[in-house]
Scaffold this active site. Structure first.
Site, PDB file in Angstrom:
ATOM      1  N   HIS A 157     -70.332 -16.066  45.247  1.00 32.66           N
ATOM      2  CA  HIS A 157     -71.729 -15.772  44.915  1.00 32.66           C
ATOM      3  C   HIS A 157     -72.839 -16.516  45.527  1.00 32.66           C
ATOM      4  O   HIS A 157     -72.630 -17.800  45.600  1.00 32.66           O
ATOM      5  CB  HIS A 157     -71.506 -16.415  43.351  1.00 32.66           C
ATOM      6  N   ASP A 234     -66.013 -22.855  41.937  1.00 28.95           N
ATOM      7  CA  ASP A 234     -66.693 -22.031  41.187  1.00 28.95           C
ATOM      8  C   ASP A 234     -65.675 -21.375  40.292  1.00 28.95           C
ATOM      9  O   ASP A 234     -64.984 -20.251  40.632  1.00 28.95           O
ATOM     10  CB  ASP A 234     -67.580 -20.858  42.055  1.00 28.95           C
ATOM     11  N   GLN A 237     -65.402 -16.862  36.889  1.00 30.74           N
ATOM     12  CA  GLN A 237     -64.812 -15.817  36.851  1.00 30.74           C
ATOM     13  C   GLN A 237     -63.240 -15.887  36.656  1.00 30.74           C
ATOM     14  O   GLN A 237     -62.570 -14.848  36.121  1.00 30.74           O
ATOM     15  CB  GLN A 237     -64.782 -14.802  37.935  1.00 30.74           C
ATOM     16  N   LYS A 260     -70.163 -16.113  29.927  1.00 28.29           N
ATOM     17  CA  LYS A 260     -69.180 -15.121  30.596  1.00 28.29           C
ATOM     18  C   LYS A 260     -67.855 -15.415  29.670  1.00 28.29           C
ATOM     19  O   LYS A 260     -66.859 -14.575  29.926  1.00 28.29           O
ATOM     20  CB  LYS A 260     -68.956 -15.429  31.925  1.00 28.29           C
ATOM     21  N   CYS A 400     -74.960 -10.668  43.699  1.00 25.87           N
ATOM     22  CA  CYS A 400     -75.522 -11.792  44.135  1.00 25.87           C
ATOM     23  C   CYS A 400     -74.276 -12.477  45.261  1.00 25.87           C
ATOM     24  O   CYS A 400     -73.845 -13.454  45.038  1.00 25.87           O
ATOM     25  CB  CYS A 400     -75.349 -12.750  42.825  1.00 25.87           C
TER      26      CYS A 400
END
Lengths: 449, 153
Positions: A157, A234, A237, A260, A400
């Site tokens: 991302h 990261d 997700q 999220k 993104c």
């Protein structure tokens, strides 16, 4: 201050769900849906909302909204300052949320820093590394300069790419990256020549926000640590969708965002290994993050306060704590299992439509519930418009992750992303809407041959 | 139905059979515009005859990738401006831009915008306004590189 417990939805079936924690019994999705007021609404010509954009932001259950409201109505005050009762209650609520969130990802409360979002968390490391140039000897291992290398991947991302481009520009370090295979997996075949003795840092996503791919962290972390490089994960997700334990993964830093994972926007979480946070120079400076301040110099507080300058977001932290409670009661294993079923159905139903191509792995192995695709002859923007007219709210664009789209040879994709409140039926709604977009633009497989 | 309001037949026709598509020589200026939200892009060239604001638009050629709205809108643009005095073309550009920013509240003048009024329905969808304006922004930008009196929008 007590955070309102989950399970207060009018349907009152949350306790039954709680009884299933630790098993992989199917989720009671209708009961979960009743906790999310927004899922009851209609869109565009009174169509029921089919919300398939949780990868961008998730919806929030009443329990989270109530926790924020209840905190603000009973205990709101600026935390870590003042000696009055409200300040004490607010600080307890804030630190209680921190401890809860830390446990949720398997780390210590002193290793968790609240940021405004995950992007800020990544910038925190990037700027701390720049600032290390002028910090004391304890910051030596964070210093970057010419000859040093920072490794990213082609599937990142922009949030986990642009800050590293910038830090390389500021310090003279070199940016390198892992490629992505046609199937949408990370290409680690050249791992020993990408991560080398020059590598100071490896920044990688746990799960791609476009492809759904879950990356083989063990191999990456092991190679990175072999050469003494730090690993930034990261986890935006992954943490919302499956059990994640940062300590067990062995990563040095990690970020994820509140919104999220059923929590409020305006709050993100930055994790750093204790010994690293202790040695790392600050990013943002000002109030709250200091130890001693003189007119011409200052010393800084211990972590995590060192990295939380200014009055922090408080009701958001409390709300995120409530979101973690909610997810824990439902059970992350069960959520992951539920999403696996949804992903499997989506991959099957979309692949069955002639002219539809999945961008990303077409099996559910090491794969999360973000399913991106293109439709021959229908631009993704146009497809999403037809989906929207059917009440199907999916995301369109490059999400993104522009370099990844270039690599996959598409300008943009339509992305459906699922969460615990999505029904299997909604996969059918998605497939129907995709067929409708083909019909509307006159590219039904029979006419395109 | 909302979808038909947005995707007027004129738009779909231009999308399937775009007018004056492709990049041509000679040209006086070229502009590259991108929609960072979706990655759509257009490269557009203008050829003027005459000088300054007295010029006439002799040709507009373009290439790029994008959705039906951006592709059709650029195609319609060429119909509206090629062969017209530059001043008139710029008036149309301003009118089109005003309509697209009007959230569907601006009543378009068909005498000025001709087939361009087909995009009035698109103006109700904020996420698609940039799509419709992409080619028009490229046109204004390219013209501003040739004619000093025209500022980039």
């Amino acid at each position: 201050m007590t955070v309102q417990p989950p399970g207060t939805s009018p349907v009152g079936t949350f306790d039954e769900r709680a009884a299933h924690v630790g098993t992989v019994a199917p989720l009671d999705v209708p009961a979960i849906r009743s906790d999310f007021p927004i899922l009851q609404r209609t869109v565009r010509d009174e169509r029921p909302l089919v919300y398939l954009d949780s990868g961008a932001t998730s919806q929030r259950p009443r329990q989270v909204l109530d926790a924020e409201r209840s905190f603000l109505e009973s205990s709101n005050a600026a935390v870590h300052r003042g000696a009055h009762q409200l300040a004490e209650e607010a600080t307890d609520a804030y630190e209680g949320a921190r401890a809860k969130i830390a446990r949720f990802v398997g780390v210590g409360a002193d290793e968790v820093v609240f940021t405004k979002n995950a992007t800020e968390g990544i910038n925190l490391v990037a700027y701390a590394m720049s600032n290390a140039a002028t910090a004391g000897p304890e910051a030596e291992r964070f210093r970057l300069g010419p000859g040093d290398e920072v490794v990213v991947t082609e599937m990142e991302h922009h949030a986990n790419l642009v800050p590293w481009q910038q830090v390389c520009q500021r310090t003279g370090a070199t940016l390198r990256w892992f490629g992505v295979t046609d199937e949408g997996r990370l290409d680690l075949s050249d791992i020993d020549s990408v991560i080398t003795d020059n590598t100071k840092l490896v920044a990688v996503s746990h799960q791609s926000n476009v492809l759904g791919t879950v990356n083989p962290l063990e191999e990456i972390v092991s190679r990175a640590h072999q050469v003494g490089a730090l690993v930034v994960l990261d986890a935006c997700q992954s943490v919302p969708h499956a059990p994640v334990d940062f300590a067990r993964l062995g990563v040095d830093f990690a970020v994820f965002s509140g919104h999220k994972m059923l929590g409020p926007s305006g709050i993100g979480v930055f994790y750093g290994r204790r010994e690293l946070l202790k040695a790392m120079p600050p990013f943002l400076t000002g109030g709250s993050m200091i130890e001693l301040v003189h007119i011409d110099r200052s010393t800084f507080a211990e972590p995590p306060q060192r990295f939380e300058a200014g009055v922090p977001m408080t009701s958001q932290a409390v709300g995120l704590g409530a979101a973690v409670d909610y997810l824990s009661v439902v059970g992350m294993e069960r959520i992951a299992d539920h999403e696996r079923r949804l992903t499997e159905a989506a991959l099957r139903e979309l692949s069955a439509i002639e002219g539809v191509r999945i961008i990303g792995p077409t099996d559910t192995e090491h794969r999360g519930a973000a399913v991106s695709f293109v439709i021959d002859g229908v631009h993704p923007h146009d497809a999403a418009q037809v989906l929207d007219s059917q009440g199907v709210e999916a995301r369109v664009g490059h999400h993104c992750a522009w370099p990844l789209h270039r690599r996959m040879g598409v300008p943009a994709t339509v992305r459906a992303s699922f969460y615990l409140y999505n029904e299997l039926d909604e996969v059918g709604n998605l497939a129907d809407a995709v067929r409708e977009s083909q019909r509307f633009f006159g590219v039904t497989p029979s006419s395109t041959g | 139905m909302q979808l038909e309001q947005m995707y007027q037949e004129i738009i779909l026709d231009h999308y399937r059979n775009p007018h004056r598509h492709g990049l041509r020589d000679p040209f006086d200026a070229e502009s590259f515009q991108v929609n960072p939200v979706c990655g759509d892009e257009v490269t557009l060239r203008v050829r003027l005859t005459g000088t300054g604001t007295e010029a006439t638009v002799e040709d507009v050629s373009y290439a790029g990738q994008g959705c039906s709205i951006s592709q059709a809108s650029t195609s319609v643009l060429t119909d509206l401006v090629v062969g017209r005095p530059l001043q008139e073309a710029l008036t149309k550009q301003a009118a089109f831009s005003e309509m697209m920013h009007g959230r569907g509240q601006v009543d378009p003048d068909e005498d000025v915008l001709e087939d361009g009024i087909a995009f009035a329905g698109v103006a109700k969808y904020p996420a698609r306004v940039k799509c419709a304006l992409l080619g028009w922004m490229a046109f204004r930008d390219a013209v501003s590189r040739v004619v000093d009196e025209v500022g980039a929008s």
